[in-house]
Design a protein around this motif. Structure first.
Motif, mmCIF file in Angstrom:
data_model
loop_
_atom_site.group_PDB
_atom_site.id
_atom_site.type_symbol
_atom_site.label_atom_id
_atom_site.label_comp_id
_atom_site.label_asym_id
_atom_site.label_seq_id
_atom_site.Cartn_x
_atom_site.Cartn_y
_atom_site.Cartn_z
ATOM 1 N N ALA A 93 1.352 -1.311 0.072
ATOM 2 C CA ALA A 93 0.043 0.170 -0.289
ATOM 3 C C ALA A 93 0.774 1.245 -0.213
ATOM 4 C CB ALA A 93 -0.821 -0.023 1.346
ATOM 5 N N LEU A 94 1.831 1.759 0.644
ATOM 6 C CA LEU A 94 2.753 2.701 0.887
ATOM 7 C C LEU A 94 3.329 2.447 -0.798
ATOM 8 C CD1 LEU A 94 3.945 4.418 2.529
ATOM 9 C CD2 LEU A 94 5.238 2.804 3.464
ATOM 10 N N GLY A 95 3.993 1.027 -0.516
ATOM 11 C CA GLY A 95 5.114 1.439 -1.806
ATOM 12 C C GLY A 95 3.897 1.714 -2.946
ATOM 13 N N THR A 96 3.194 1.566 -3.388
ATOM 14 C CA THR A 96 2.574 1.962 -5.052
ATOM 15 C C THR A 96 2.346 3.571 -3.830
ATOM 16 O OG1 THR A 96 0.787 -0.485 -4.394
ATOM 17 C CG2 THR A 96 -0.560 1.892 -5.506
ATOM 18 N N LEU A 97 2.065 3.921 -3.632
ATOM 19 C CA LEU A 97 2.037 5.590 -3.622
ATOM 20 C C LEU A 97 3.209 5.908 -3.592
ATOM 21 C CD1 LEU A 97 -0.159 7.896 -2.580
ATOM 22 C CD2 LEU A 97 1.488 7.434 0.402
ATOM 23 N N LEU A 98 4.974 5.793 -2.751
ATOM 24 C CA LEU A 98 5.907 5.537 -3.346
ATOM 25 C C LEU A 98 6.212 5.289 -5.069
ATOM 26 C CD1 LEU A 98 7.804 4.475 -0.345
ATOM 27 C CD2 LEU A 98 7.239 6.408 -0.928
ATOM 28 N N ALA A 99 5.377 4.794 -5.494
ATOM 29 C CA ALA A 99 5.706 3.885 -7.019
ATOM 30 C C ALA A 99 4.727 5.865 -7.976
ATOM 31 C CB ALA A 99 5.265 3.273 -7.487
ATOM 32 N N VAL A 100 3.992 6.119 -7.223
ATOM 33 C CA VAL A 100 2.788 7.165 -7.759
ATOM 34 C C VAL A 100 3.909 8.824 -7.538
ATOM 35 C CG1 VAL A 100 1.156 8.620 -7.718
ATOM 36 C CG2 VAL A 100 0.621 6.167 -7.642
ATOM 37 N N LEU A 101 3.872 8.597 -6.560
ATOM 38 C CA LEU A 101 5.221 9.723 -6.127
ATOM 39 C C LEU A 101 6.532 10.242 -7.280
ATOM 40 C CD1 LEU A 101 5.129 10.168 -2.075
ATOM 41 C CD2 LEU A 101 3.602 11.257 -3.951
ATOM 42 N N ALA A 187 -5.884 6.861 -23.865
ATOM 43 C CA ALA A 187 -6.883 6.260 -24.394
ATOM 44 C C ALA A 187 -7.683 6.777 -22.993
ATOM 45 C CB ALA A 187 -7.079 5.088 -25.100
ATOM 46 N N ALA A 188 -7.170 6.047 -22.111
ATOM 47 C CA ALA A 188 -8.387 6.067 -20.601
ATOM 48 C C ALA A 188 -8.209 7.879 -21.119
ATOM 49 C CB ALA A 188 -7.150 5.813 -19.625
ATOM 50 N N GLN A 189 -7.159 8.312 -20.695
ATOM 51 C CA GLN A 189 -7.344 9.774 -20.907
ATOM 52 C C GLN A 189 -8.340 10.814 -21.706
ATOM 53 O OE1 GLN A 189 -3.908 12.228 -21.023
ATOM 54 N NE2 GLN A 189 -4.668 13.809 -20.040
ATOM 55 N N SER A 190 -8.871 10.400 -22.377
ATOM 56 C CA SER A 190 -9.480 10.615 -23.638
ATOM 57 C C SER A 190 -11.082 10.261 -22.423
ATOM 58 C CB SER A 190 -9.298 10.112 -24.931
ATOM 59 O OG SER A 190 -9.955 8.881 -25.347
ATOM 60 N N LEU A 191 -10.980 9.332 -22.858
ATOM 61 C CA LEU A 191 -12.647 8.992 -22.133
ATOM 62 C C LEU A 191 -12.592 10.164 -21.297
ATOM 63 C CD1 LEU A 191 -12.196 5.136 -22.285
ATOM 64 C CD2 LEU A 191 -13.450 6.954 -23.975
ATOM 65 N N GLY A 192 -12.044 10.573 -20.209
ATOM 66 C CA GLY A 192 -12.770 11.813 -19.474
ATOM 67 C C GLY A 192 -12.117 11.413 -17.810
ATOM 68 N N LEU A 193 -11.392 10.023 -17.723
ATOM 69 C CA LEU A 193 -11.382 9.354 -16.621
ATOM 70 C C LEU A 193 -10.227 10.161 -15.354
ATOM 71 C CD1 LEU A 193 -11.014 5.323 -17.625
ATOM 72 C CD2 LEU A 193 -12.554 7.006 -16.805
ATOM 73 N N GLY A 194 -10.699 10.213 -14.494
ATOM 74 C CA GLY A 194 -9.087 10.751 -14.086
ATOM 75 C C GLY A 194 -8.341 10.374 -13.346
ATOM 76 N N PRO A 195 -6.730 11.063 -12.518
ATOM 77 C CA PRO A 195 -6.419 10.284 -12.269
ATOM 78 C C PRO A 195 -6.225 9.513 -11.813
ATOM 79 C CG PRO A 195 -5.507 12.177 -11.908
ATOM 80 C CD PRO A 195 -7.147 12.444 -12.548
ATOM 81 N N TRP A 196 -6.790 8.312 -11.234
ATOM 82 C CA TRP A 196 -7.035 7.358 -9.804
ATOM 83 C C TRP A 196 -7.312 6.861 -10.013
ATOM 84 C CZ3 TRP A 196 -3.680 7.522 -5.696
ATOM 85 C CH2 TRP A 196 -3.197 8.168 -5.141
ATOM 86 N N ARG A 197 -8.882 6.772 -11.406
ATOM 87 C CA ARG A 197 -9.163 5.999 -12.223
ATOM 88 C C ARG A 197 -8.331 5.465 -12.790
ATOM 89 N NH1 ARG A 197 -15.708 7.540 -13.735
ATOM 90 N NH2 ARG A 197 -15.401 5.098 -13.731
ATOM 91 N N TYR A 200 -6.040 2.991 -10.798
ATOM 92 C CA TYR A 200 -7.056 1.628 -10.984
ATOM 93 C C TYR A 200 -7.327 0.965 -11.397
ATOM 94 C CZ TYR A 200 -5.678 2.641 -5.809
ATOM 95 O OH TYR A 200 -4.619 3.269 -4.756
ATOM 96 N N ARG A 201 -8.291 1.086 -12.618
ATOM 97 C CA ARG A 201 -9.001 0.742 -13.512
ATOM 98 C C ARG A 201 -8.414 0.459 -14.598
ATOM 99 N NH1 ARG A 201 -14.755 1.958 -12.621
ATOM 100 N NH2 ARG A 201 -15.334 1.936 -10.662
ATOM 101 N N ILE A 202 -7.540 0.963 -15.401
ATOM 102 C CA ILE A 202 -6.472 0.689 -16.047
ATOM 103 C C ILE A 202 -5.408 0.417 -16.650
ATOM 104 C CG2 ILE A 202 -5.905 1.943 -18.705
ATOM 105 C CD1 ILE A 202 -8.706 1.931 -18.026
#
Length: 288
Positions: A93-101, A187-197, A200-202
């Motif tokens: 959980a913490l490692g995923t946050l650090l990877a995003v950072l 492609a996900a950005q063109s569909l209007g999905l936010g960064p967190w979606r 987790y979704r793509i």
């Protein structure tokens, strides 16, 4: 050049092979005498080694059988499994946050993520555990609570191992995210999905194919690495058998008890990792 070509005799038509000719042209596999000789020699050496272990009375296999399922050993095994599961969950959980950072476009966040990974990967886990175990020397009280009462051995083990595993999990998750094609994000950005979606979704569902193998190795390594918490008197599997052999002086058979339990659990985790990898590799042609 054309004159020379005209003087060449015409090619003779290929004659069909008779049945006896086909038998003479049968492909014969290469005899690998050296490989079979080496394999037999290795099996003989392994058989002799296994025989010496089984027939050597110094191993005291009867004592191993007596203590293998005792209450103290099973209690220590349970704490080891609980500690492994908790550390892996919190660490990833913490490692995923650090990877995003680390993948953030913000330079400050990048620096924070990189600095954390650099610090905790550069420090031995034993030093980290001893540091947290003696944190009361630096901060006797935190929010009015004495750290001696707040941070017991098990709490110190969870904190130390989690912070250590998070640094490695961050690199595993970052590598998995980078393995996802850039076009998927666009492609996900063109569909209007936010960064967190998008994450987790793509991204993460596709990145799991690259994350699972190293994560499985980390899980097995964490299971074995928890034995280091015995240095701060956490009664895990190793510490439990140590308490017994300090009383009975039967060091070798009790160490074998711990070794066999580690082998059993890591083998089961390896089987589970295989099926999880197959699940995330389905539809790619690599599921096997």
């Amino acid at each position: 050049m054309s004159a020379q070509t005209d003087t060449l005799p015409p090619a003779l038509p290929a004659e069909p092979l008779e049945d006896n000719d086909a038998d003479r042209l049968r492909i014969v596999p290469v005899r690998r005498t050296g490989q079979w000789t080496a394999a037999v020699a290795v099996l003989i050496v392994l058989g002799l080694a296994l025989n010496s272990v089984i027939r050597n009375d110094a191993f005291q296999w009867d004592v191993v059988g007596d203590y293998f399922t005792t209450t103290a050993v099973l209690r220590g095994l349970g704490l080891t499994l609980w500690l492994t599961a908790l550390v892996m969950a919190l660490g990833f959980a913490l490692g995923t946050l650090l990877a995003v950072l680390r993948l953030s476009a913000n330079r400050v966040l990048q620096a924070v993520g990189w600095g954390y990974v650099w610090l905790f990967r550069s420090t031995p886990i034993l030093v980290q555990l001893l540091f947290w175990f003696n944190i009361g020397a630096l901060y006797p009280e935190i929010l009015g609570v004495r750290t001696v009462n707040l941070l017991g051995p098990v709490t110190v083990a969870v904190i130390g191992l989690t912070l250590h595993e998070a640094a490695y999990a961050a690199e595993v998750v970052r590598g998995g995210i980078l393995s996802v094609e850039r076009g998927q994000l666009e492609a996900a950005q063109s569909l209007g999905l936010g960064p967190w979606r998008r994450l987790y979704r793509i991204v993460l569902p596709q990145a799991m194919r690259s994350i699972v193998p190293p994560a499985g190795n980390m899980l097995i390594g964490t299971l074995k690495g928890t034995s280091i918490v015995s240095i701060i008197a956490v009664q895990d599997l190793l510490y439990s058998v140590q308490l017994v052999y300090h009383r009975t002086y039967q060091v070798i058979p009790l160490l074998l008890v711990a070794t066999l339990w580690y082998v059993v659990v890591t083998s089961l985790l390896g089987v589970g990792q295989h099926y999880v990898e197959r699940y995330y590799a389905r539809g790619t042609g690599d599921a096997r």
